[in-house]
Design a protein around this motif. Structure first.
Motif, short mmCIF file in Angstrom:
data_model
loop_
_atom_site.label_atom_id
_atom_site.label_comp_id
_atom_site.label_asym_id
_atom_site.label_seq_id
_atom_site.Cartn_x
_atom_site.Cartn_y
_atom_site.Cartn_z
N SER A 190 0.84 -1.19 0.00
CA SER A 190 0.00 0.00 0.00
C SER A 190 0.88 1.24 0.00
O SER A 190 2.04 1.21 0.41
N ALA A 202 -3.48 3.70 -2.55
CA ALA A 202 -3.67 2.44 -3.27
C ALA A 202 -3.28 1.28 -2.37
O ALA A 202 -2.39 1.39 -1.52
N SER A 204 -2.66 -3.08 -3.05
CA SER A 204 -2.56 -4.06 -4.12
C SER A 204 -2.07 -5.39 -3.58
O SER A 204 -1.22 -5.43 -2.68
N VAL A 206 -0.36 -8.67 -5.36
CA VAL A 206 0.20 -9.06 -6.66
C VAL A 206 0.49 -10.55 -6.67
O VAL A 206 1.33 -11.04 -5.92
N THR A 254 -3.51 -9.78 -10.33
CA THR A 254 -3.19 -8.64 -9.47
C THR A 254 -4.49 -7.86 -9.23
O THR A 254 -5.16 -7.47 -10.18
N SER A 256 -6.38 -4.70 -7.01
CA SER A 256 -6.01 -3.45 -6.35
C SER A 256 -7.24 -2.58 -6.12
O SER A 256 -8.28 -2.77 -6.74
N TYR A 280 0.27 -0.87 -13.45
CA TYR A 280 0.55 -2.29 -13.69
C TYR A 280 1.63 -2.44 -14.77
O TYR A 280 2.55 -3.24 -14.63
N ASP A 294 -6.40 -9.35 -13.83
CA ASP A 294 -6.08 -8.02 -13.29
C ASP A 294 -7.31 -7.12 -13.17
O ASP A 294 -8.06 -6.92 -14.13
N ILE A 296 -8.83 -3.40 -11.03
CA ILE A 296 -8.60 -2.23 -10.20
C ILE A 296 -9.94 -1.59 -9.85
O ILE A 296 -10.72 -1.23 -10.73
N LEU A 320 -0.13 3.63 -6.81
CA LEU A 320 -0.26 2.21 -7.12
C LEU A 320 1.09 1.60 -7.50
O LEU A 320 1.36 0.45 -7.16
N ILE A 324 2.56 -1.60 -5.50
CA ILE A 324 3.00 -2.84 -6.16
C ILE A 324 4.44 -3.17 -5.78
O ILE A 324 4.77 -4.32 -5.49
N THR A 327 4.65 -4.75 -2.46
CA THR A 327 4.27 -6.15 -2.34
C THR A 327 5.49 -7.06 -2.38
O THR A 327 5.48 -8.15 -1.79
#
Length: 343
Positions: A190, A202, A204, A206, A254, A256, A280, A294, A296, A320, A324, A327
Protein backbone atom coordinates in the motif's frame (compact mmCIF):
# COMPACT_ATOMS: atom_id res chain seq x y z
CA UNK A 1 25.04 30.09 -18.95
CA UNK A 2 24.33 26.49 -20.01
CA UNK A 3 26.03 25.18 -16.86
CA UNK A 4 23.92 27.52 -14.69
CA UNK A 5 20.73 26.32 -16.42
CA UNK A 6 21.73 22.71 -15.83
CA UNK A 7 22.37 23.38 -12.14
CA UNK A 8 19.03 25.18 -11.81
CA UNK A 9 17.21 22.28 -13.47
CA UNK A 10 18.90 19.79 -11.15
CA UNK A 11 17.96 21.90 -8.13
CA UNK A 12 14.35 22.14 -9.30
CA UNK A 13 14.22 18.37 -9.82
CA UNK A 14 15.69 17.75 -6.38
CA UNK A 15 13.18 20.12 -4.78
CA UNK A 16 10.31 18.47 -6.64
CA UNK A 17 11.48 15.03 -5.51
CA UNK A 18 11.71 16.27 -1.92
CA UNK A 19 8.16 17.65 -2.17
CA UNK A 20 6.92 14.25 -3.37
CA UNK A 21 8.68 12.51 -0.49
CA UNK A 22 7.12 14.94 1.99
CA UNK A 23 3.67 14.18 0.54
CA UNK A 24 4.08 10.39 0.67
CA UNK A 25 2.00 8.60 3.30
CA UNK A 26 2.53 5.15 4.74
CA UNK A 27 -0.65 3.50 3.46
CA UNK A 28 -4.28 4.07 2.56
CA UNK A 29 -5.45 3.99 6.19
CA UNK A 30 -4.49 7.68 6.28
CA UNK A 31 -6.98 8.62 3.56
CA UNK A 32 -9.97 10.39 5.22
CA UNK A 33 -13.21 8.44 5.18
CA UNK A 34 -11.54 5.07 4.57
CA UNK A 35 -11.23 2.15 6.99
CA UNK A 36 -9.08 -0.83 6.02
CA UNK A 37 -7.79 -4.05 7.60
CA UNK A 38 -6.70 -7.60 6.93
CA UNK A 39 -7.59 -11.06 8.14
CA UNK A 40 -5.58 -14.15 7.25
CA UNK A 41 -4.72 -17.75 7.98
CA UNK A 42 -0.92 -17.78 7.85
CA UNK A 43 -0.65 -21.56 8.11
CA UNK A 44 -2.99 -22.11 5.17
CA UNK A 45 -1.50 -19.26 3.14
CA UNK A 46 -4.63 -17.24 2.39
CA UNK A 47 -6.50 -14.15 3.56
CA UNK A 48 -8.53 -11.10 2.62
CA UNK A 49 -8.24 -7.31 2.78
CA UNK A 50 -11.33 -5.16 3.29
CA UNK A 51 -11.58 -1.48 2.37
CA UNK A 52 -14.68 0.19 3.87
CA UNK A 53 -16.22 3.62 3.36
CA UNK A 54 -18.95 3.75 6.05
CA UNK A 55 -20.57 6.85 4.51
CA UNK A 56 -20.54 5.32 1.05
CA UNK A 57 -18.23 6.11 -1.86
CA UNK A 58 -18.55 6.57 -5.59
CA UNK A 59 -17.21 3.34 -7.03
CA UNK A 60 -15.84 2.05 -10.29
CA UNK A 61 -13.76 -0.81 -11.65
CA UNK A 62 -11.41 -1.57 -14.53
CA UNK A 63 -10.88 -5.23 -15.48
CA UNK A 64 -8.07 -5.93 -17.96
CA UNK A 65 -6.97 -9.45 -17.19
CA UNK A 66 -8.36 -12.45 -19.00
CA UNK A 67 -9.45 -14.49 -15.98
CA UNK A 68 -11.15 -12.39 -13.27
CA UNK A 69 -13.06 -13.76 -10.28
CA UNK A 70 -15.31 -10.95 -9.07
CA UNK A 71 -18.56 -9.84 -7.45
CA UNK A 72 -20.76 -6.77 -8.02
CA UNK A 73 -18.68 -5.24 -10.78
CA UNK A 74 -21.49 -4.67 -13.30
CA UNK A 75 -23.29 -2.22 -11.00
CA UNK A 76 -20.17 -0.05 -10.91
CA UNK A 77 -20.51 0.83 -14.59
CA UNK A 78 -21.43 4.50 -15.13
CA UNK A 79 -24.77 3.70 -16.78
CA UNK A 80 -26.05 1.64 -13.84
CA UNK A 81 -28.28 3.30 -11.24
CA UNK A 82 -26.58 2.26 -8.00
CA UNK A 83 -24.50 5.29 -7.04
CA UNK A 84 -22.81 4.11 -3.84
CA UNK A 85 -20.18 1.56 -2.83
CA UNK A 86 -19.61 0.66 0.82
CA UNK A 87 -16.76 -1.84 0.66
CA UNK A 88 -14.23 -3.50 -1.62
CA UNK A 89 -12.89 -6.95 -0.74
CA UNK A 90 -9.57 -8.19 -2.10
CA UNK A 91 -9.36 -11.90 -1.36
CA UNK A 92 -7.40 -15.06 -1.88
CA UNK A 93 -9.07 -18.41 -2.38
CA UNK A 94 -9.81 -18.09 -6.10
CA UNK A 95 -13.57 -18.05 -6.78
CA UNK A 96 -14.16 -19.65 -3.37
CA UNK A 97 -12.88 -16.44 -1.78
CA UNK A 98 -15.96 -14.55 -2.94
CA UNK A 99 -17.64 -15.98 0.18
CA UNK A 100 -15.68 -13.47 2.28
CA UNK A 101 -17.82 -10.70 0.78
CA UNK A 102 -20.93 -12.17 2.38
CA UNK A 103 -19.35 -11.80 5.81
CA UNK A 104 -18.42 -8.21 5.01
CA UNK A 105 -21.99 -7.43 3.95
CA UNK A 106 -23.45 -9.07 7.05
CA UNK A 107 -21.13 -7.16 9.38
CA UNK A 108 -21.91 -3.85 7.68
CA UNK A 109 -25.64 -4.52 7.85
CA UNK A 110 -25.39 -5.23 11.58
CA UNK A 111 -23.90 -1.74 12.01
CA UNK A 112 -26.56 0.02 9.93
CA UNK A 113 -24.25 0.61 6.98
CA UNK A 114 -25.78 0.17 3.54
CA UNK A 115 -28.11 1.41 0.85
CA UNK A 116 -31.52 2.25 2.31
CA UNK A 117 -34.16 0.20 0.46
CA UNK A 118 -37.08 1.02 2.75
CA UNK A 119 -37.25 -2.29 4.57
CA UNK A 120 -33.61 -2.26 5.60
CA UNK A 121 -30.12 -1.36 4.45
CA UNK A 122 -28.24 -3.36 1.83
CA UNK A 123 -24.44 -2.88 1.88
CA UNK A 124 -22.98 -2.65 -1.61
CA UNK A 125 -19.84 -4.79 -1.54
CA UNK A 126 -17.64 -5.45 -4.57
CA UNK A 127 -14.90 -8.03 -4.61
CA UNK A 128 -12.11 -9.57 -6.64
CA UNK A 129 -10.16 -12.73 -5.83
CA UNK A 130 -6.77 -14.16 -6.67
CA UNK A 131 -5.57 -17.74 -6.95
CA UNK A 132 -3.46 -18.77 -3.95
CA UNK A 133 -4.70 -22.37 -3.58
CA UNK A 134 -1.32 -23.80 -4.58
CA UNK A 135 0.63 -21.84 -1.96
CA UNK A 136 -0.56 -23.25 1.36
CA UNK A 137 -3.56 -25.46 2.12
CA UNK A 138 -5.86 -25.55 -0.91
CA UNK A 139 -8.75 -26.68 1.27
CA UNK A 140 -8.76 -23.49 3.36
CA UNK A 141 -10.17 -20.34 1.76
CA UNK A 142 -11.36 -16.94 2.98
CA UNK A 143 -14.96 -17.36 4.10
CA UNK A 144 -17.71 -15.21 5.59
CA UNK A 145 -16.19 -15.34 9.07
CA UNK A 146 -12.84 -14.10 7.77
CA UNK A 147 -14.53 -11.29 5.85
CA UNK A 148 -16.46 -10.27 8.96
CA UNK A 149 -13.27 -10.33 11.04
CA UNK A 150 -11.45 -8.02 8.63
CA UNK A 151 -14.46 -5.68 8.59
CA UNK A 152 -14.59 -5.49 12.38
CA UNK A 153 -10.88 -4.72 12.51
CA UNK A 154 -11.26 -2.03 9.85
CA UNK A 155 -14.12 -0.28 11.64
CA UNK A 156 -12.95 -0.72 15.24
CA UNK A 157 -9.15 -0.62 15.29
CA UNK A 158 -8.22 2.16 12.80
CA UNK A 159 -4.58 1.10 12.74
CA UNK A 160 -2.06 1.19 9.90
CA UNK A 161 -2.49 -1.48 7.23
CA UNK A 162 -0.20 -4.47 7.61
CA UNK A 163 1.79 -5.10 4.44
CA UNK A 164 3.62 -8.13 3.12
CA UNK A 165 2.35 -11.59 4.06
CA UNK A 166 -1.04 -10.35 5.23
CA UNK A 167 -4.60 -10.19 3.98
CA UNK A 168 -5.04 -10.86 0.30
CA UNK A 169 -1.25 -10.97 -0.04
CA UNK A 170 -0.75 -13.89 2.34
CA UNK A 171 -0.42 -16.51 -0.40
CA UNK A 172 0.71 -14.32 -3.30
CA UNK A 173 3.54 -15.45 -5.58
CA UNK A 174 5.06 -14.02 -8.78
CA UNK A 175 7.26 -15.11 -11.68
CA UNK A 176 5.61 -18.47 -12.37
CA UNK A 177 6.35 -18.94 -16.06
CA UNK A 178 9.10 -21.48 -15.29
CA UNK A 179 7.03 -23.31 -12.68
CA UNK A 180 6.52 -22.95 -8.94
CA UNK A 181 10.07 -24.02 -8.05
CA UNK A 182 11.43 -20.80 -9.58
CA UNK A 183 8.67 -18.45 -8.38
CA UNK A 184 9.09 -15.94 -5.55
CA UNK A 185 6.95 -14.73 -2.66
CA UNK A 186 5.10 -11.45 -3.04
CA UNK A 187 2.32 -10.05 -0.89
CA UNK A 188 0.17 -7.04 -0.05
CA UNK A 189 1.40 -3.48 -0.54
CA UNK A 190 0.00 0.00 0.00
CA UNK A 191 0.98 3.62 -0.45
CA UNK A 192 -0.69 7.05 -0.49
CA UNK A 193 0.00 10.63 -1.50
CA UNK A 194 -1.30 13.93 -0.17
CA UNK A 195 -1.43 17.26 -1.96
CA UNK A 196 -3.05 19.92 0.23
CA UNK A 197 -6.47 18.58 1.18
CA UNK A 198 -6.44 15.93 -1.56
CA UNK A 199 -5.54 12.33 -0.69
CA UNK A 200 -5.02 9.44 -3.10
CA UNK A 201 -3.96 5.98 -1.99
CA UNK A 202 -3.67 2.44 -3.27
CA UNK A 203 -3.57 -1.10 -1.97
CA UNK A 204 -2.56 -4.06 -4.12
CA UNK A 205 -2.09 -7.82 -3.89
CA UNK A 206 0.20 -9.06 -6.66
CA UNK A 207 -0.07 -12.70 -7.71
CA UNK A 208 1.13 -12.20 -11.27
CA UNK A 209 2.54 -14.43 -13.98
CA UNK A 210 5.25 -11.86 -14.51
CA UNK A 211 7.91 -10.10 -12.46
CA UNK A 212 7.61 -7.09 -10.17
CA UNK A 213 10.05 -4.34 -11.11
CA UNK A 214 10.99 -1.00 -9.62
CA UNK A 215 8.79 1.43 -11.58
CA UNK A 216 11.51 4.10 -11.78
CA UNK A 217 14.60 2.06 -12.65
CA UNK A 218 13.14 -1.17 -14.04
CA UNK A 219 15.27 -3.15 -11.57
CA UNK A 220 13.65 -6.53 -10.83
CA UNK A 221 12.33 -6.83 -7.29
CA UNK A 222 10.68 -10.26 -7.34
CA UNK A 223 9.81 -12.79 -10.00
CA UNK A 224 11.11 -15.76 -11.92
CA UNK A 225 14.41 -17.02 -10.51
CA UNK A 226 17.16 -18.42 -12.69
CA UNK A 227 18.15 -22.07 -12.33
CA UNK A 228 20.60 -21.21 -9.52
CA UNK A 229 17.84 -19.55 -7.49
CA UNK A 230 20.00 -16.48 -6.86
CA UNK A 231 19.04 -14.03 -9.63
CA UNK A 232 15.76 -12.83 -11.09
CA UNK A 233 15.38 -13.66 -14.77
CA UNK A 234 13.29 -11.58 -17.18
CA UNK A 235 10.09 -13.38 -18.12
CA UNK A 236 9.70 -11.19 -21.19
CA UNK A 237 13.23 -11.97 -22.41
CA UNK A 238 12.61 -15.69 -21.96
CA UNK A 239 9.35 -15.56 -23.87
CA UNK A 240 10.77 -13.51 -26.74
CA UNK A 241 14.06 -15.39 -27.07
CA UNK A 242 13.03 -18.97 -26.42
CA UNK A 243 9.30 -19.15 -26.08
CA UNK A 244 8.13 -20.80 -22.89
CA UNK A 245 5.54 -23.00 -21.32
CA UNK A 246 2.72 -20.86 -19.96
CA UNK A 247 1.71 -21.28 -16.33
CA UNK A 248 -1.51 -23.02 -15.43
CA UNK A 249 -4.35 -20.90 -16.85
CA UNK A 250 -6.46 -18.69 -14.60
CA UNK A 251 -4.14 -19.07 -11.60
CA UNK A 252 -2.68 -15.55 -11.53
CA UNK A 253 -4.06 -12.11 -10.76
CA UNK A 254 -3.19 -8.64 -9.47
CA UNK A 255 -6.09 -7.02 -7.61
CA UNK A 256 -6.01 -3.45 -6.35
CA UNK A 257 -8.10 -0.61 -4.99
CA UNK A 258 -7.54 3.13 -5.44
CA UNK A 259 -9.05 5.38 -2.77
CA UNK A 260 -9.39 9.15 -2.77
CA UNK A 261 -11.31 11.79 -0.86
CA UNK A 262 -12.08 13.62 -4.14
CA UNK A 263 -15.65 14.15 -5.31
CA UNK A 264 -16.13 12.17 -8.53
CA UNK A 265 -18.96 11.02 -10.74
CA UNK A 266 -19.10 7.34 -11.66
CA UNK A 267 -17.78 8.22 -15.12
CA UNK A 268 -14.84 10.12 -13.62
CA UNK A 269 -14.13 7.28 -11.20
CA UNK A 270 -14.15 4.86 -14.13
CA UNK A 271 -11.64 6.99 -15.99
CA UNK A 272 -9.46 7.10 -12.87
CA UNK A 273 -9.50 3.30 -12.69
CA UNK A 274 -8.49 3.11 -16.34
CA UNK A 275 -5.67 5.60 -15.87
CA UNK A 276 -4.44 3.74 -12.79
CA UNK A 277 -3.86 0.61 -14.86
CA UNK A 278 -0.71 2.31 -16.19
CA UNK A 279 0.90 1.41 -12.86
CA UNK A 280 0.55 -2.29 -13.69
CA UNK A 281 2.45 -1.75 -16.94
CA UNK A 282 5.14 0.23 -15.13
CA UNK A 283 5.71 -2.24 -12.29
CA UNK A 284 4.70 -5.72 -13.55
CA UNK A 285 6.25 -7.34 -16.62
CA UNK A 286 4.41 -8.78 -18.46
CA UNK A 287 0.97 -7.72 -17.26
CA UNK A 288 -2.70 -8.06 -18.32
CA UNK A 289 -1.96 -11.50 -19.76
CA UNK A 290 -4.74 -13.99 -20.64
CA UNK A 291 -3.69 -15.93 -17.54
CA UNK A 292 -4.14 -12.96 -15.19
CA UNK A 293 -7.39 -11.56 -13.77
CA UNK A 294 -6.08 -8.02 -13.29
CA UNK A 295 -8.68 -5.76 -11.65
CA UNK A 296 -8.60 -2.23 -10.20
CA UNK A 297 -11.39 -0.74 -8.08
CA UNK A 298 -11.83 2.96 -7.23
CA UNK A 299 -13.55 4.37 -4.13
CA UNK A 300 -14.04 8.16 -4.04
CA UNK A 301 -15.41 9.47 -0.72
CA UNK A 302 -16.39 12.90 -2.08
CA UNK A 303 -15.02 15.09 0.70
CA UNK A 304 -13.10 17.60 -1.44
CA UNK A 305 -13.57 19.11 -4.87
CA UNK A 306 -11.77 17.04 -7.49
CA UNK A 307 -8.77 18.57 -9.28
CA UNK A 308 -8.04 18.02 -12.97
CA UNK A 309 -8.25 14.32 -13.83
CA UNK A 310 -4.66 14.57 -15.07
CA UNK A 311 -3.50 15.39 -11.53
CA UNK A 312 -5.69 12.77 -9.90
CA UNK A 313 -4.56 10.14 -12.39
CA UNK A 314 -0.89 10.95 -11.88
CA UNK A 315 -1.27 10.63 -8.10
CA UNK A 316 -3.17 7.36 -8.44
CA UNK A 317 -0.56 5.86 -10.76
CA UNK A 318 2.29 6.96 -8.48
CA UNK A 319 0.54 5.51 -5.42
CA UNK A 320 -0.26 2.21 -7.12
CA UNK A 321 3.27 1.86 -8.50
CA UNK A 322 4.68 2.13 -4.98
CA UNK A 323 2.04 -0.20 -3.58
CA UNK A 324 3.00 -2.84 -6.16
CA UNK A 325 6.70 -2.39 -5.38
CA UNK A 326 5.87 -2.77 -1.68
CA UNK A 327 4.27 -6.15 -2.34
CA UNK A 328 7.79 -7.36 -3.08
CA UNK A 329 9.71 -5.18 -0.61
CA UNK A 330 7.48 -6.03 2.37
CA UNK A 331 7.05 -9.75 1.64
CA UNK A 332 8.85 -12.42 3.66
CA UNK A 333 9.98 -15.81 2.42
CA UNK A 334 7.37 -18.46 3.18
CA UNK A 335 5.88 -21.74 1.94
CA UNK A 336 9.27 -22.74 0.52
CA UNK A 337 9.57 -19.56 -1.55
CA UNK A 338 12.20 -16.83 -1.39
CA UNK A 339 11.27 -13.18 -1.03
CA UNK A 340 13.13 -10.13 -2.30
CA UNK A 341 14.87 -9.67 1.05
CA UNK A 342 16.34 -13.18 0.77
CA UNK A 343 18.33 -12.45 -2.40
Amino acid sequence: MIQEQTINQEQAQAEAQADIQNQTLADISQVPGICVANAQNLQAGTGCTVIVCPEGATGSVDVRGGAPASRETDLLRPEETVQVLHAVVLSGGSAFGLAASCGVANELESRGIGLDVGVGKVPIVSSACLFDLACGDAGVRPDASMGAEATRRALDEHGPLEQGNYGAGTGCTVGKFAGPSRAMKSGLGSSALRSGDLYVGAVSAVNACGNIVDPASGRPLAGMLDQTGTQIQSVEDLLIAQGGKAPLPRTNTTISCIVTNARLSKAEATKLAQMSADAYAHAIRPTHTPNDGDTIFVMATGQVEAPLMDILGAMAVRSLEQAIANTALKAEGAYGLKAQRDL
